[in-house]
Write a protein that holds these residues in place. Structure first.
Motif, mmCIF file in Angstrom:
data_model
loop_
_atom_site.group_PDB
_atom_site.id
_atom_site.type_symbol
_atom_site.label_atom_id
_atom_site.label_comp_id
_atom_site.label_asym_id
_atom_site.label_seq_id
_atom_site.Cartn_x
_atom_site.Cartn_y
_atom_site.Cartn_z
ATOM 1 N N ASP A 175 -10.626 4.185 -5.556
ATOM 2 C CA ASP A 175 -9.308 3.627 -5.807
ATOM 3 C C ASP A 175 -8.718 4.329 -7.025
ATOM 4 O O ASP A 175 -9.232 5.374 -7.452
ATOM 5 N N GLU A 176 -7.669 3.752 -7.592
ATOM 6 C CA GLU A 176 -6.994 4.388 -8.728
ATOM 7 C C GLU A 176 -7.900 4.527 -9.954
ATOM 8 O O GLU A 176 -7.622 5.310 -10.857
ATOM 9 N N THR B 291 -10.474 0.943 1.134
ATOM 10 C CA THR B 291 -10.000 2.134 0.421
ATOM 11 C C THR B 291 -10.302 3.397 1.221
ATOM 12 O O THR B 291 -9.528 4.355 1.166
ATOM 13 N N CYS B 292 -11.401 3.388 1.962
ATOM 14 C CA CYS B 292 -11.706 4.532 2.840
ATOM 15 C C CYS B 292 -10.646 4.660 3.923
ATOM 16 O O CYS B 292 -10.214 5.775 4.252
ATOM 17 N N ALA B 293 -10.232 3.533 4.498
ATOM 18 C CA ALA B 293 -9.199 3.559 5.542
ATOM 19 C C ALA B 293 -7.879 4.085 4.991
ATOM 20 O O ALA B 293 -7.171 4.843 5.667
ATOM 21 N N ILE B 294 -7.548 3.730 3.767
ATOM 22 C CA ILE B 294 -6.335 4.249 3.139
ATOM 23 C C ILE B 294 -6.456 5.766 2.988
ATOM 24 O O ILE B 294 -5.505 6.510 3.267
ATOM 25 N N VAL C 10 0.838 -1.191 0.000
ATOM 26 C CA VAL C 10 0.000 0.000 0.000
ATOM 27 C C VAL C 10 0.879 1.250 0.000
ATOM 28 O O VAL C 10 1.754 1.403 0.844
ATOM 29 N N THR C 11 0.621 2.113 -0.962
ATOM 30 C CA THR C 11 1.231 3.434 -1.004
ATOM 31 C C THR C 11 0.118 4.432 -0.767
ATOM 32 O O THR C 11 -0.898 4.411 -1.468
ATOM 33 N N LEU C 12 0.287 5.275 0.228
ATOM 34 C CA LEU C 12 -0.746 6.265 0.511
ATOM 35 C C LEU C 12 -0.805 7.295 -0.607
ATOM 36 O O LEU C 12 0.234 7.831 -1.016
ATOM 37 N N PRO C 13 -2.009 7.579 -1.093
ATOM 38 C CA PRO C 13 -2.142 8.618 -2.117
ATOM 39 C C PRO C 13 -1.989 9.992 -1.479
ATOM 40 O O PRO C 13 -1.984 10.131 -0.255
ATOM 41 N N ASP C 14 -1.879 11.012 -2.310
ATOM 42 C CA ASP C 14 -1.950 12.372 -1.788
ATOM 43 C C ASP C 14 -3.339 12.557 -1.202
ATOM 44 O O ASP C 14 -4.331 12.039 -1.739
#
Length: 154
Positions: free
Chosen positions: A45-46, A69-72, A14-18
């Motif tokens: 997501d992406e 995805t919400c948690a990310i 997992v890479t955190l998005p901006d």
């Protein structure tokens, strides 16, 4: 946790998005003392928004993935609130999860487990939290899940 939170996220792939900008007249987070209140993060997501209604056109497993995805997104906002230093996190205090679901759907907790399980896997003991998982007749843009969070930082 050995190696830190970012290292554990990397191990999980997992890479955190901006952190996304707010979609309306609100702020993405508010800091009050050592607490960070993060506004609701919608399932995306992406490929864009993850839409669906549990109990109609989306299975529990897909809903749980949407909740992850919400948690990310929550962690991305938290990282922004911490000036880019996720290691300031002491613990996840509480999540409130909203599930776009039919009136007879009763597995909201199983859906929000997607976020809870991910946070514990990624953060270890600091990821354990109190939680609410509730049904919503609809959510913004038709998304499947929206989750807000409260975090304690140093």
């Amino acid at each position: 946790m050995s190696g830190g939170f970012e290292a554990r996220l990397a191990e999980l792939g997992v890479t955190l998005p901006d952190a996304p900008a707010p979609a309306a007249n609100y702020v993405p987070y508010v800091m009050a003392g050592d607490l960070v209140f993060v506004s609701g993060q919608v399932s995306m997501d992406e490929n864009g928004l993850i839409k669906g209604k549990l109990g109609a056109d989306m299975a529990v497993e897909a809903g749980a993935q949407a909740a992850k995805t919400c948690a990310i997104g929550l962690l991305a906002q938290l990282k922004a609130a911490c000036g880019g230093d996720l290691e300031r996190l002491l613990r996840v205090v509480k999540l409130t999860g909203f599930v776009n679901s039919t009136p007879d759907f009763g597995d909201q907790p199983k859906v929000i487990n997607g976020a809870s399980d991910f946070l514990v896997a990624a953060l270890g003991e600091p990821g354990r939290h109190s939680r609410s998982a509730v049904s919503a007749a609809s959510l913004p843009f038709g998304v499947a899940v929206e989750i807000e969070g409260i975090f304690q930082i140093r």
